[in-house]
Design an enzyme around this catalytic site. Structure first.
Site, PDB file in Angstrom:
ATOM      1  N   ARG A 211      40.821  45.859  46.631  1.00  0.00           N
ATOM      2  CA  ARG A 211      40.675  44.883  47.721  1.00  0.00           C
ATOM      3  C   ARG A 211      42.027  44.672  48.390  1.00  0.00           C
ATOM      4  O   ARG A 211      42.972  44.209  47.735  1.00  0.00           O
ATOM      5  CB  ARG A 211      40.185  43.538  47.169  1.00  0.00           C
ATOM      6  CG  ARG A 211      38.893  43.617  46.351  1.00  0.00           C
ATOM      7  CD  ARG A 211      37.676  43.653  47.251  1.00  0.00           C
ATOM      8  NE  ARG A 211      36.461  43.925  46.502  1.00  0.00           N
ATOM      9  CZ  ARG A 211      35.544  42.996  46.195  1.00  0.00           C
ATOM     10  NH1 ARG A 211      35.719  41.745  46.566  1.00  0.00           N
ATOM     11  NH2 ARG A 211      34.448  43.332  45.552  1.00  0.00           N
ATOM     12  N   HIS A 220      43.811  36.385  42.359  1.00  0.00           N
ATOM     13  CA  HIS A 220      43.434  37.592  43.104  1.00  0.00           C
ATOM     14  C   HIS A 220      44.332  38.756  42.748  1.00  0.00           C
ATOM     15  O   HIS A 220      45.544  38.596  42.613  1.00  0.00           O
ATOM     16  CB  HIS A 220      43.522  37.348  44.613  1.00  0.00           C
ATOM     17  CG  HIS A 220      42.418  36.509  45.147  1.00  0.00           C
ATOM     18  ND1 HIS A 220      42.521  35.150  45.247  1.00  0.00           N
ATOM     19  CD2 HIS A 220      41.174  36.837  45.590  1.00  0.00           C
ATOM     20  CE1 HIS A 220      41.387  34.665  45.745  1.00  0.00           C
ATOM     21  NE2 HIS A 220      40.555  35.666  45.953  1.00  0.00           N
ATOM     22  N   GLU A 357      35.219  31.178  40.549  1.00  0.00           N
ATOM     23  CA  GLU A 357      34.064  32.075  40.595  1.00  0.00           C
ATOM     24  C   GLU A 357      34.304  33.284  39.707  1.00  0.00           C
ATOM     25  O   GLU A 357      35.369  33.888  39.751  1.00  0.00           O
ATOM     26  CB  GLU A 357      33.864  32.532  42.041  1.00  0.00           C
ATOM     27  CG  GLU A 357      32.761  33.556  42.217  1.00  0.00           C
ATOM     28  CD  GLU A 357      32.886  34.316  43.539  1.00  0.00           C
ATOM     29  OE1 GLU A 357      33.083  33.678  44.590  1.00  0.00           O
ATOM     30  OE2 GLU A 357      32.795  35.553  43.495  1.00  0.00           O
ATOM     31  N   ARG A 408      39.124  37.954  35.548  1.00  0.00           N
ATOM     32  CA  ARG A 408      38.823  36.510  35.628  1.00  0.00           C
ATOM     33  C   ARG A 408      38.106  36.039  34.373  1.00  0.00           C
ATOM     34  O   ARG A 408      38.274  34.893  33.951  1.00  0.00           O
ATOM     35  CB  ARG A 408      37.986  36.212  36.863  1.00  0.00           C
ATOM     36  CG  ARG A 408      38.809  36.333  38.132  1.00  0.00           C
ATOM     37  CD  ARG A 408      38.065  35.721  39.284  1.00  0.00           C
ATOM     38  NE  ARG A 408      38.824  35.891  40.513  1.00  0.00           N
ATOM     39  CZ  ARG A 408      38.420  35.448  41.683  1.00  0.00           C
ATOM     40  NH1 ARG A 408      37.251  34.828  41.798  1.00  0.00           N
ATOM     41  NH2 ARG A 408      39.163  35.628  42.749  1.00  0.00           N
TER      42      ARG A 408
HETATM   43  P1  AMO Z   1      32.470  40.031  44.914  1.00  0.00           P
HETATM   44  O1  AMO Z   1      33.265  40.556  46.045  1.00  0.00           O
HETATM   45  O2  AMO Z   1      32.183  38.563  44.902  1.00  0.00           O
HETATM   46  O3  AMO Z   1      31.032  40.730  44.846  1.00  0.00           O
HETATM   47  O4  AMO Z   1      33.169  40.424  43.551  1.00  0.00           O
HETATM   48  C1  AMO Z   1      32.557  40.162  42.305  1.00  0.00           C
HETATM   49  C2  AMO Z   1      33.529  39.499  41.358  1.00  0.00           C
HETATM   50  O5  AMO Z   1      34.671  40.333  41.197  1.00  0.00           O
HETATM   51  C3  AMO Z   1      35.831  39.545  41.043  1.00  0.00           C
HETATM   52  N1  AMO Z   1      36.777  39.863  42.120  1.00  0.00           N
HETATM   53  C4  AMO Z   1      38.112  39.817  42.005  1.00  0.00           C
HETATM   54  N2  AMO Z   1      38.925  39.525  40.957  1.00  0.00           N
HETATM   55  C5  AMO Z   1      40.241  39.564  41.167  1.00  0.00           C
HETATM   56  N3  AMO Z   1      40.824  39.876  42.340  1.00  0.00           N
HETATM   57  C6  AMO Z   1      40.068  40.170  43.419  1.00  0.00           C
HETATM   58  N4  AMO Z   1      40.640  40.488  44.587  1.00  0.00           N
HETATM   59  C7  AMO Z   1      38.633  40.149  43.283  1.00  0.00           C
HETATM   60  N5  AMO Z   1      37.602  40.384  44.099  1.00  0.00           N
HETATM   61  C8  AMO Z   1      36.489  40.195  43.391  1.00  0.00           C
HETATM   62  C9  AMO Z   1      35.394  38.090  41.114  1.00  0.00           C
HETATM   63  C10 AMO Z   1      34.093  38.184  41.862  1.00  0.00           C
HETATM   64  O6  AMO Z   1      33.232  37.108  41.548  1.00  0.00           O
HETATM   65  N6  AMO Z   1      29.196  43.832  45.224  1.00  0.00           N
HETATM   66  C11 AMO Z   1      29.317  42.427  44.886  1.00  0.00           C
HETATM   67  C12 AMO Z   1      28.713  42.097  43.536  1.00  0.00           C
HETATM   68  C13 AMO Z   1      27.200  42.236  43.491  1.00  0.00           C
HETATM   69  O7  AMO Z   1      26.529  41.625  44.351  1.00  0.00           O
HETATM   70  O8  AMO Z   1      26.697  42.937  42.603  1.00  0.00           O
HETATM   71  C14 AMO Z   1      30.811  42.086  44.897  1.00  0.00           C
HETATM   72  O9  AMO Z   1      31.680  42.913  44.871  1.00  0.00           O
HETATM   73  O10 AMO Z   1      35.194  37.620  39.787  1.00  0.00           O
END
Ligand code: AMO
Length: 434
Positions: A211, A220, A357, A408
């Site tokens: 990301r 993050h 979350e 997380r």
């Molecule tokens: P989402 O983008 O909410 O959903 O990501 C799911 C979970 O991944 C973790 N997460 C992260 N942890 C750390 N750093 C980040 N930058 C980061 N981005 C996400 C979080 C988050 O809740 N495709 C959907 C999931 C689905 O619907 O199956 C998705 O990616 O804990």
């Protein structure tokens, strides 16, 4: 080293060769102790100046802290030694001498900044409390894999280099792929969905997601580990059941197999496996409860995403893991299915720890026309996703799933302040090496 014994297994009466790092050398005059550390713990090596071979004693006394040594000798009972035994050495072999100037003190006596620790992760992970985090992380991943297999899900691995993103255009890392534009994948979303239409039906993946988030926060990462699940013939409530089951299994695994690590972290007393069903709040209830806390300057209205302070206020109010369900369709991605009786409401859900979350998921749109319309509404070109959409014409069952942030989960389970503590080599705005 075939004949090596772990220090924890050395019993009085044994003749052993132990190997590891020099934790410290304590010179008390006529007698000195070399404390040797390995994966299993520490052991005392006795050096008696007048009784033992001079060269042997000198080697033991002169070796710098954190050097790698192997020591052969007899194990004797010694009630005054930290572990109740000591080794009377016959041979000390210095296998790798360490510099006397270390960038970080692995004995933990001198505190180091997180950035220094991350720059020197090898030395940092010689500390028991840091090592414990990663032993627990490994146990969490083992337990979730077991739980998924118990649910008859098949482990899959999907590509991390892709032609298009799916989770929001601004968060993509572009790369070049033989002269063609490509990206690091933001999530296995589309691939795991394609697999529920295959003969596999129910799948999971543990893998990296990328990301290009601009913000640098304690929760993050730019490269994170996602624990993904997807199942044919599941609706969003069944997906939530599976999510709860898998998260509890992770806690149970740690409670059963990581007592020593929890003790090292000072968590053995307070560690609790979540009990009972996680409360399921609708989005509407969630914003009402956040507004009622009075913690936000401005009241939330329908359609708002939950701000961090709002999540925190609600987390304190609820006080345990919980789900937020029935989100407004407009703030959930195109692949999430709306409720049949109300198109403004989605089947999307989040699973929250009181601090943040952990999971997003939902039932998926499996009807071809609705799916294509969803792409257009989200400003994505459906033609670019033809490899995905076309499979919805050939028998795609109703399905649901979720993605859980691995770091997380570790962070919230262990009460870590910063998500970087849960990653060996974190990737963030400032950090691309090591
Ligand atoms: P989402 O983008 O909410 O959903 O990501 C799911 C979970 O991944 C973790 N997460 C992260 N942890 C750390 N750093 C980040 N930058 C980061 N981005 C996400 C979080 C988050 O809740 N495709 C959907 C999931 C689905 O619907 O199956 C998705 O990616 O804990």
């Amino acid at each position: 080293m075939q004949n090596r014994t772990y220090t924890a297994d050395a019993e009085p009466g044994d003749s052993v060769t132990v190997a590891g790092w020099v934790h410290e050398v304590r010179d008390l005059g006529g007698i000195a102790f070399l404390i040797l550390r390995d994966k299993s713990g520490k052991i005392q090596i006795k050096l008696e100046k007048d009784e033992m071979d001079e060269e042997l004693v000198e080697t033991g006394l002169d070796v710098a802290r954190e050097s790698v040594v192997s020591v052969s000798g007899d194990v004797k009972e010694e009630p005054r030694a930290p572990t109740g035994v000591e080794v009377v050495p016959e041979d000390i072999d210095v296998m790798a001498e360490a510099d006397t100037q270390l960038p970080l003190d692995p004995s933990g006596k001198v505190d180091a900044e997180l950035s220094t620790r991350l720059d020197n992760r090898t030395l940092d992970l010689r500390k028991d409390e840091v090592k414990a985090v990663f032993e627990i992380r490994a146990e969490i991943l083992r337990s979730v894999r077991d739980a998924f297999r118990g649910l008859n899900a098949t482990e899959i691995n999907t590509p991390k280099i892709v032609a298009t993103g799916t989770e929001g255009g601004t968060e993509l890392f572009p790369i070049t792929y033989f002269g063609q534009e490509a990206f690091m994948n933001q999530s296995p979303q589309l691939f795991k969905q394609l697999m529920v239409g295959s003969g596999l039906e129910r799948v999971f993946e543990v893998g990296p997601i990328f990301r290009a988030e601009e913000h640098n926060t304690p929760r993050h990462l730019n490269e994170a580990t996602s624990i993904d699940f997807e199942s044919a013939f599941f609706d969003h409530t069944e997906a939530m059941d599976a999510c709860e089951h898998v998260v509890k299994a992770a806690y149970e695994g740690v409670a059963e197999n990581c007592q020593r690590e929890l003790e090292t972290l000072g968590l053995a007393e307070e560690f609790e496996v979540p009990e009972g069903e996680f409360p399921r709040l609708t989005y509407e209830e969630a914003i009402e409860r956040i507004n009622a806390t009075g913690e936000l300057d401005e009241q939330l209205v329908w359609g708002d995403d939950l701000p961090t302070e709002g999540e925190r206020a609600l987390g304190e109010d609820v006080g345990e893991h919980y789900f937020i369900t029935d989100w407004p369709s407009e703030i959930k991605p195109f692949y999430i299915k709306d409720h049949d009786d109300d198109e403004t409401l989605s089947t999307g859900f989040d699973m929250m720890h009181p601090r943040m979350e952990l999971v997003s998921g939902g039932q998926r749109e499996h009807r071809f026309e609705h799916l294509v319309a969803g792409f257009e509404q989200q400003g994505l070109d459906p033609d670019q996703f033809e490899y995905y959409t076309k499979m919805f014409k050939y028998g795609m069952p109703p399905h649901a799933g979720w993605g859980l942030g691995g770091e997380r989960l570790v962070m919230t389970m262990l009460g870590l302040d910063n998500i970087r503590e849960a990653v060996l080599f974190p990737r963030d705005r400032q950090r691309l090496s090591p």
